[in-house]
Every structure is written in C-alpha cells, then in structure tokens.
Write an enzyme that holds these catalytic residues in place. Structure first.
Site, PDB file in Angstrom:
ATOM      1  N   ASP A 196      -9.259   1.769  10.899  1.00 55.30           N
ATOM      2  CA  ASP A 196      -8.907   1.687   9.534  1.00 55.30           C
ATOM      3  C   ASP A 196      -7.642   2.187   9.438  1.00 55.30           C
ATOM      4  O   ASP A 196      -7.619   3.003   9.561  1.00 55.30           O
ATOM      5  CB  ASP A 196      -9.534   1.644   8.408  1.00 55.30           C
ATOM      6  N   ASP A 199      -0.729  -3.095   9.807  1.00 55.56           N
ATOM      7  CA  ASP A 199      -2.184  -2.332   9.387  1.00 55.56           C
ATOM      8  C   ASP A 199      -3.693  -3.780  10.614  1.00 55.56           C
ATOM      9  O   ASP A 199      -2.679  -4.568  11.222  1.00 55.56           O
ATOM     10  CB  ASP A 199      -2.550  -3.902   8.426  1.00 55.56           C
TER      11      ASP A 199
END
Ligand SMILES: *[C@@H]1O[C@H](CO)[C@@H](O)[C@H](O)[C@H]1NC(C)=O
Ligand SMILES: *[C@@H]1O[C@H](CO)[C@@H](O)[C@H](O)[C@H]1NC(C)=O
Ligand SMILES: *[C@@H]1O[C@H](CO)[C@@H](O)[C@H](O)[C@H]1NC(C)=O
Ligand SMILES: *[C@@H]1O[C@H](CO)[C@@H](O)[C@H](O)[C@H]1NC(C)=O
Ligand SMILES: CC(=O)N[C@H]1CO[C@H](CO)[C@@H](O)[C@@H]1O
Length: 439
Positions: A117, A318
């Site tokens: 992440d 992201d």
C-alpha cells in the site's frame, strides 16, 4: 496517430477467456532476487486469497468500484492529526489494496503474503491468537528469536497511532470508524527478496474489533512516505526509492515486480516532480496541470486540480484504489468530452453501477491523457475501458470522487497504472513513468 493506436488496441482486444494460455509461475521465490519482489494481484491463481466463488466480471468490477469509495474516504481522512477514519457501511477499509508480495518475518523466517500500500505508512501483521483476525495464518512472534516489543519510552512509540502503555510495551489502536485493529508495536527482522532489514518496527495485531472483515488477510506493507513506513525505516538500504509494475487484473496469471532501492531501476522513464503535502504526509502527490481527451485540452476548474499544501488538495498516485477518481467538476468535464468524441456519434450512453459512461454497442473511444510537468500519461484503451465478460458493454473506467470527501484529492489509481513502470524517487523529488508490459 494516437487515436489510430487506440483503435488498433480496440480491434486487438482479446476477451479474457481467449487470452494466451499463460501458465502462472506461482513460485513467489523464483524472481525474488536482489531487491526485486514478484507482485501478484490478490485474485491471482497464485494467491491463496483468490475468491472461492467466482463472481461474474461485472459484479466484480462493481464491487471493486464500491470498495474504492471507502478507500477514497480513507485517503481523504489522512489529514495530519486526525485519527478517526470513517468507514463506509461497515466494510473494512484498510481498503482494497489489491496487490500482494511475499515478506519473511522473524528468525527463523516466517513467510507472509502482504498487501502493498503506497498510501499507508504503518506495516502490520496479524499475530498469534489474534481475536477477530480473518486469517489463522499470521506471524508467530513466540517462534522468533529476534522479536522484541517496542518500549513505551522509545521515540518510535510516539509515532504510533493512539499509543498506549500496557506493562511497559507500546500498544496501538488504529481506529476506522466503528472498526479497529489493536496490538503491540514490535520489532523484528523483515526480509524482502534477498534483503534483511533488522529491527523493523511493525504492528503485531492481537485484536480486531467485532464486525470488521479485515483485508488483507496476512497484513500490509506500508510504502507511504511518512515516518513509520518501510522506506523511512530502510533509509540506508533503499534510500526512499522504489518502483513497481502492476500486472493487469484482466490477466490474473501475470505477475509484476516491486523493485526496492535506487540500483537497477530503469532509466528510460519520463519524470515529473514528486510533491509532498504536509496535510497528508503519507501520500505521493504529483502536479496535474491538465487533461486531454483525444487532442482536445479539456477546460477544467483550476481549483479542482490545484495542489494546496494548506488544505491537502491535489493529485496522488495510489496503488490501493482501483479506478481513477477525479473531483466531480473535473470528472464531468472529462466525461462530457469523452462522450462527444466516442465514435459512432449515434452510440447510446448507459450506466453500470457507479460508471456513468457505458456503451452496449461497439465503439471507438478517444484517448485520455493526464498532463503533468515533464510527462504526458496517455492511458491506453486497455487501462481506460472496462469490458463486460461477453464484450457487450464497455465503460469508461474512471469515476467522480465521492462528494463527501473533505478537500479535493484526485487519485490516479491502479487500473490506469497497470503495465506501466512507476518509479518513486524521493531523494530527487521525482516520479518516473514508462509503459512496460509486466510479466
Ligand atoms: C491461467 O492459468 C490457469 C491455470 O494454469 C489456466 O487454467 C487458465 O486458463 C489461465 N488463464 C489465462 C487467462 O491464461
Ligand atoms: C510482547 O508483548 C506481548 C503482549 O503483551 C507479550 O505476550 C510478549 O510476551 C512480549 N514479548 C516479548 C519478547 O517481550
Ligand atoms: C480501540 O479503542 C477504541 C476506543 O477506546 C475501542 O472501542 C476499541 O475496542 C479498541 N479496539 C480494539 C481492537 O481493541
Ligand atoms: C505534452 O503534450 C503537450 C501538448 O498538449 C506538449 O506541448 C508537451 O510538450 C508534451 N510534454 C511532453 C513531456 O511530452
Ligand atoms: C493489544 C495488546 O496486545 N496489548 C499488549 C501489549 O503489551 C503489553 C505488555 O506486554 C500488554 O499488557 C498489552 O496487553
């Protein structure tokens, strides 16, 4: 020229059932050399977490879109000093990080498949006896000779979310609206590919509040840019530099790579400045200066794409959001131009779940280009359009950000990054991009 390429790609579009019979190489060690790790989609045949029931493609896509809404709220809530993270309709939001790598923790090493992440700093693994964790297989600290609890007096303990002190050991409690993860802040040796990282600090999760369905099942590797992240903890080794290539989720049999550190990084990339926003210090911001649809430069409200260190507004790259999200006025302007340029002009627009620009007849779509200083990221058709299983419906795979997110964040998400090399180079404050077929 560009539209010709897109047209070709549309013609060459191969439904997933017919694509190359590529046997997956599920040996996660096979390419884990040097500082390079194999990266898999969480639904890959190589993943133990792949869904047991195979939802139809449309349902899966709509589920991913729904999960993204929670992810967006999570990203938008990452405002300095704010610890309560809202959660959508009871779903867990550590979100949808959808790509996994193999990490080895402790001595002797225990293997875990952890989600990567790029927008989180805090790394955590479910630990022995965790109450409420979704997976029985986590990390067993009692079997590791190098495991230590972080002491309450340490500087590190002050950086932890909601630190508390039990009997001398630093404990944390990550709150997500009504759900939370709690445990002890600990250190142990983390091994990524061939690299040992001694005394790596992470959360050993012992309790998950009832009702939460925590994904990812074996923990999360925080590649954000904040002080607790892997990059901050491995400064001398990786120098806050890494790159990744995410394989397409249409070719689940393919893997990509996560390459840590400045050595062996590709050089033929185009670069744009990487920005740091003190309001959301974990995130990787870039400066979006415009969007083109075909050749047309879309007229966008400057406020909706501006980088603002005071409010936290701006555009981020992201890895955990699936479909790119744009602030509503930006999205609407892009979508309207896209619809205008779809051929044939008589094609009728329909919607599918949260996607509002779908066609049930065959179309030729214009390209969409994100313009950054130094890089024009032209999204090829395979990263721009979602096709239903039978190829009968095609949707523009970009959506408006949910209205209730506080201050604008435009998110360039994983589907639009698939089969690209993305290089994060913090020391030189730049982000590199190039097309690359991950395999
Ligand atoms: C992926 O691999 C599996 C198992 O080897 C195979 O059955 C399947 O056909 C492959 N799928 C694609 C799209 O290549
Ligand atoms: C660390 O803390 C946990 C939780 O209280 C405890 O069970 C464990 O014995 C401690 N481990 C070490 C090595 O001190
Ligand atoms: C974290 O703290 C909150 C507030 O004190 C509490 O309600 C929750 O149960 C804690 N979470 C866990 C998993 O213990
Ligand atoms: C991006 O496209 C614009 C035209 O819209 C062009 O002027 C510019 O030179 C391009 N930038 C790069 C880095 O290719
Ligand atoms: C959540 C949790 O596991 N907290 C523990 C952390 O370590 C201290 C000291 O060993 C315990 O008292 C806490 O219960």
């Amino acid at each position: 020229m560009i539209s010709h390429i897109l047209f070709l790609q549309l013609l060459l579009f191969i439904p997933p059932t017919l694509s190359l019979n590529h046997q997956p190489n599920c040996d996660l060690n096979a390419h884990n050399q040097g500082s390079t790790l194999k990266i898999f989609h969480i639904d890959s045949p190589c993943s133990p977490f792949k869904p047991k029931t195979s939802l139809p493609w449309e349902a899966r896509v709509l589920q991913m879109l729904a999960d993204d809404e929670a992810r967006l709220r999570y990203l938008s809530s990452l405002i300095a000093g704010k610890s309560n993270i809202p959660v959508a309709s009871g779903r867990q939001i550590l979100g949808t990080p959808t790509y996994i790598v193999k990490a080895r923790v402790g001595t002797p090493a225990q293997s875990l498949l952890v989600a990567v992440d790029t927008s989180s700093d805090f790394t955590w693994f479910p630990c022995t006896g965790c109450v409420g964790c979704p997976s029985k297989t986590g990390f067993s600290p009692e079997k590791s000779t190098t495991f230590k609890n972080v002491s309450c007096n340490s500087l590190q303990c002050r950086q932890v979310p909601n630190p508390t002190c039990g009997t001398g050991a630093c404990a944390f409690n990550l709150t997500y609206g009504s759900s939370s993860l709690a445990g002890n802040f600990s250190v142990d040796t983390l091994r990524l590919a061939a690299d040992p990282i001694p005394s790596f600090a992470f959360g050993c999760v012992r309790r998950v509040s009832a009702g939460a369905t925590v994904t990812p099942p074996q923990g999360l590797l925080g590649l954000g840019r904040g002080s607790l992240s892997l990059l901050s903890q491995s400064q001398s080794l990786y120098k806050s530099t890494f790159s990744y290539c995410l394989p397409s989720f249409r070719s689940l049999n393919f893997s990509g790579s996560l390459r840590l550190g400045p050595t062996a990084q590709p050089i033929r990339l185009k670069f744009t400045p990487l920005l740091r926003n003190p309001r959301r210090s974990s995130l990787y911001y870039v400066k979006l200066v415009g969007i083109r649809v075909g050749r047309k430069v879309v007229d966008l409200p400057p406020d909706a794409i501006a980088f603002n260190p005071t409010t936290g507004a701006g555009t981020i790259i992201d890895s955990g959001t699936v479909f790119t999200r744009l602030a509503t006025p930006v999205y609407e302007a892009v979508r309207n131009e896209f619809r205008k340029r779809v051929k044939p002009r008589s094609a009728v627009v329909s919607s599918l779940g949260g996607f509002d620009t779908c066609y049930s007849t065959s179309i030729v779509a214009p390209t969409v280009t994100f313009v950054f200083p130094g890089v024009n990221l032209t999204i090829p058709a395979e990263n721009l359009l979602i096709h239903s299983t039978l190829g009968s419906t095609t949707c523009l795979a970009i959506a408006a950000a949910p209205d209730n997110v506080n201050s604008v964040v435009n998110v360039i998400a994983s589907m639009q990054q698939q089969n690209h090399r993305v290089l994060i180079d913090v020391p030189n404050s730049r982000l590199g991009l190039a097309r690359e077929r991950c395999s």
